[in-house]
Write a protein that holds these residues in place. Sequence first.
Motif, short mmCIF file in Angstrom:
data_model
loop_
_atom_site.label_atom_id
_atom_site.label_comp_id
_atom_site.label_asym_id
_atom_site.label_seq_id
_atom_site.Cartn_x
_atom_site.Cartn_y
_atom_site.Cartn_z
N GLN A 95 -3.83 7.07 0.44
CA GLN A 95 -3.30 5.73 0.23
C GLN A 95 -3.91 5.09 -1.00
O GLN A 95 -5.01 5.43 -1.41
CB GLN A 95 -3.54 4.86 1.45
N VAL A 151 0.87 -1.17 0.00
CA VAL A 151 0.00 0.00 0.00
C VAL A 151 0.91 1.22 0.00
O VAL A 151 1.86 1.30 0.78
CB VAL A 151 -0.91 0.03 1.24
N GLU A 152 0.64 2.16 -0.90
CA GLU A 152 1.41 3.40 -0.98
C GLU A 152 0.72 4.46 -0.12
O GLU A 152 -0.50 4.61 -0.17
CB GLU A 152 1.47 3.89 -2.42
N TYR A 153 1.52 5.18 0.65
CA TYR A 153 1.02 6.31 1.44
C TYR A 153 1.77 7.55 0.99
O TYR A 153 2.99 7.50 0.81
CB TYR A 153 1.27 6.09 2.94
#
Length: 113
Positions: A81, A66-68
Amino acid sequence: MELEVEESLIQVGSSDGSCTSNSDHVTRVRKLLFHRMLVGIKDGRFFLGTFHCIDKQGNIILQDAVEYRSTRRSSPSPLEQRCLGLILIPSSCRSTCHVGLFCGRTIATAFPF
């Protein structure tokens, strides 16, 4: 543990061919397999996923990542996200690595924007 992770990943990623130290580093990194890892990159984003592997160049592959990232506009949440799945993070982009269990509060304090 965070410092040990950084050192192990750096040394495995840039091995010089010495057999005894390589096996020690490989053993240390092998213990990290399938643990949750938070990887920060130089542009301010970070990725939370399951550590899958690292190559000799130090590139990391995360599963279920997951990209934040920081939202620059006013919104109720300071972080945005998105789910990515399987990703490769080049060693040249990586700035930090943390291994362990994380919650939203830890993520927010680990990478203040």
